[in-house]
Design an enzyme around this catalytic site. Structure first.
Site, PDB file in Angstrom:
ATOM      1  N   ASN A  61       0.080  -2.360  -3.193  1.00 24.69           N
ATOM      2  CA  ASN A  61      -0.862  -2.710  -1.610  1.00 24.69           C
ATOM      3  C   ASN A  61      -1.614  -4.291  -1.968  1.00 24.69           C
ATOM      4  OD1 ASN A  61      -2.937  -2.841  -0.532  1.00 24.69           O
ATOM      5  ND2 ASN A  61      -4.518  -2.289  -1.508  1.00 24.69           N
ATOM      6  N   TRP A  62      -0.012  -5.139  -1.289  1.00 18.35           N
ATOM      7  CA  TRP A  62      -0.232  -6.578  -1.573  1.00 18.35           C
ATOM      8  C   TRP A  62      -1.045  -7.132  -0.541  1.00 18.35           C
ATOM      9  CZ3 TRP A  62       5.593  -7.394   0.734  1.00 18.35           C
ATOM     10  CH2 TRP A  62       6.613  -6.833   0.342  1.00 18.35           C
ATOM     11  N   LYS A  63      -2.075  -5.682  -0.177  1.00 18.40           N
ATOM     12  CA  LYS A  63      -3.822  -7.297   0.176  1.00 18.40           C
ATOM     13  C   LYS A  63      -3.069  -8.304   1.328  1.00 18.40           C
ATOM     14  CE  LYS A  63      -5.966  -4.733  -3.310  1.00 18.40           C
ATOM     15  NZ  LYS A  63      -7.418  -5.548  -4.118  1.00 18.40           N
TER      16      LYS A  63
ATOM     17  N   HIS B 201      -9.456   2.566   1.734  1.00 18.80           N
ATOM     18  CA  HIS B 201      -9.632   1.551   0.138  1.00 18.80           C
ATOM     19  C   HIS B 201     -11.355   1.456  -0.045  1.00 18.80           C
ATOM     20  CE1 HIS B 201      -9.399  -1.860  -1.927  1.00 18.80           C
ATOM     21  NE2 HIS B 201      -8.196  -1.465  -2.397  1.00 18.80           N
TER      22      HIS B 201
ATOM     23  N   GLU C  29     -11.833  -1.870  -0.237  1.00 16.25           N
ATOM     24  CA  GLU C  29     -12.425  -3.319   0.339  1.00 16.25           C
ATOM     25  C   GLU C  29     -13.071  -3.136   1.676  1.00 16.25           C
ATOM     26  OE1 GLU C  29      -9.065  -5.265  -1.155  1.00 16.25           O
ATOM     27  OE2 GLU C  29      -9.794  -5.029  -3.098  1.00 16.25           O
TER      28      GLU C  29
ATOM     29  N   GLU D 127      -9.844   4.703  -6.925  1.00 16.02           N
ATOM     30  CA  GLU D 127      -9.643   2.991  -7.292  1.00 16.02           C
ATOM     31  C   GLU D 127     -11.385   3.072  -8.102  1.00 16.02           C
ATOM     32  OE1 GLU D 127      -6.589   1.316  -5.822  1.00 16.02           O
ATOM     33  OE2 GLU D 127      -7.802   1.791  -4.180  1.00 16.02           O
TER      34      GLU D 127
ATOM     35  N   GLY E 275      -9.554  -5.228  -9.339  1.00 11.69           N
ATOM     36  CA  GLY E 275      -9.419  -7.692  -9.281  1.00 11.69           C
ATOM     37  C   GLY E 275     -10.404  -7.802 -10.084  1.00 11.69           C
TER      38      GLY E 275
ATOM     39  N   SER F 253      -6.916  -2.143 -11.631  1.00 12.88           N
ATOM     40  CA  SER F 253      -6.129  -3.273 -12.744  1.00 12.88           C
ATOM     41  C   SER F 253      -5.025  -2.333 -13.198  1.00 12.88           C
ATOM     42  CB  SER F 253      -7.200  -3.608 -13.616  1.00 12.88           C
ATOM     43  OG  SER F 253      -8.446  -4.566 -12.454  1.00 12.88           O
TER      44      SER F 253
ATOM     45  N   GLY G 236      -2.732  -3.072  -6.844  1.00 18.71           N
ATOM     46  CA  GLY G 236      -3.277  -4.240  -5.819  1.00 18.71           C
ATOM     47  C   GLY G 236      -2.113  -5.491  -6.642  1.00 18.71           C
ATOM     48  N   GLY G 237      -2.907  -6.130  -7.789  1.00 18.66           N
ATOM     49  CA  GLY G 237      -2.792  -7.832  -7.760  1.00 18.66           C
ATOM     50  C   GLY G 237      -1.353  -8.188  -8.783  1.00 18.66           C
TER      51      GLY G 237
HETATM   52  P1  PGA Z   1      -6.177  -4.346  -8.188  1.00 18.12           P
HETATM   53  O1  PGA Z   1      -6.391  -3.627  -7.438  1.00 18.12           O
HETATM   54  O2  PGA Z   1      -4.482  -3.588  -8.935  1.00 18.12           O
HETATM   55  O3  PGA Z   1      -5.645  -5.396  -8.085  1.00 18.12           O
HETATM   56  O4  PGA Z   1      -6.668  -3.608  -9.217  1.00 18.12           O
HETATM   57  C1  PGA Z   1      -5.329  -2.543  -6.866  1.00 18.12           C
HETATM   58  C2  PGA Z   1      -6.117  -1.913  -5.266  1.00 18.12           C
HETATM   59  O5  PGA Z   1      -6.919  -2.344  -4.610  1.00 18.12           O
HETATM   60  O6  PGA Z   1      -5.290  -1.185  -4.969  1.00 18.12           O
END
Ligand code: PGA
Length: 250
Positions: A9-11, A95, A97, A167, A173, A212, A233-234
């Site tokens: 997930n590149w956001k 998600h 967010e 999640e 994050g 994470s 994500g990251g």
């Molecule tokens: P993260 O994000 O790996 O940076 O914690 C995961 C996500 O939000 O899908």
């Protein structure tokens, strides 16, 4: 046997240069994988670039969000037919967010789930509890409500051809990962809850862990019985880290 899926997930990250390097690296790296399948979810504007680069490869592509509407006067929105037109197979929905920053309720997410399924795309349906909810011991209640909202709109067969991502919001994050046991417990609960309505779907649905996940913790998480992959994500923004997580699932 459920196949392991590692999805990035590149956001809201990237530039043409960065995306070109990253996707070429993922396509190359994925050729070495025997068991694990991969997907990436770029920002909308990079989807055409990414699907051009993944064409003929095993790397799947998804959007990070989707409109509930098919077309028309919905400024700023993107529909399922548009992302399909550019070769997407997946769409992340719900998600945390989107839920917290853009006010998406369980009901809105269930509608998004519906349009994604109707379009023949695979939803990557995100659920999870906040830290406050975990500390108040209502995690299972929260997960149940998130799952049931989708059942209510999509019927008893909702979780066919679908991916779920557990999640925990407090792990996204933050560098804090759920322990393999905490994650396994939540995944097992999700599967058991779906099994009450549809045992076949419960057995087949891939449940990814997200929050994470990195090359250091991926192996232990992916070794858990009910963890069928990761939503990253990251660590999905660096080819080496993303591919190392994929290797951990091999
Ligand atoms: P993260 O994000 O790996 O940076 O914690 C995961 C996500 O939000 O899908």
């Amino acid at each position: 046997m459920r196949k392991t899926l590692i999805a990035g997930n590149w956001k809201m990250n990237g530039s043409t240069e960065m995306v070109e390097n990253l996707i070429n690296g993922v396509v190359e790296g994925s050729k070495k994988l025997l068991k694990v399948s991969t997907a990436v979810c770029p920002p909308y504007v990079y989807i055409p670039m990414v699907t051009a680069a993944t064409k003929g490869s095993a790397v799947g592509v998804g959007s990070q969000n989707i409109s509930t509407q098919a077309s028309g006067a919905f400024t700023g929105e993107i529909s399922t037919s548009m992302v399909k037109d550019f070769g997407c197979q997946y769409s992340i929905i719900g998600h945390s967010e989107r839920r917290t920053l853009y006010g998406e309720t369980n009901e809105v997410v269930a509608e998004k789930f519906k349009v994604v399924k109707e379009a023949g795309l695979i939803p990557i349906f995100c659920i999870g509890e906040t830290l406050e909810e975990r500390e108040s011991n209502v995690t299972e209640d929260v997960l149940m409500k998130q799952l049931d909202a989708v059942f209510a709109v999509n019927g008893d067969n909702a979780y066919a051809d679908c991916v779920i991502a557990y999640e925990p919001v407090w792990a996204i994050g933050t560098g804090k990962t759920a322990s393999p046991e905490q994650a396994q417990d939540a995944h097992a609960f999700i599967r058991q809850h779906i099994a009450k309505i549809n045992a076949d779907n419960a057995a087949a649905v891939q449940i990814l862990y997200g929050g994470s996940m990195n090359p250091g913790n991926a192996e232990n998480l992916l070794a858990q019985e009910d963890i069928d992959g990761g939503l990253i994500g990251g660590a999905s923004l660096k080819t080496e880290d993303f591919m190392a997580i994929c290797q951990a699932g091999e």
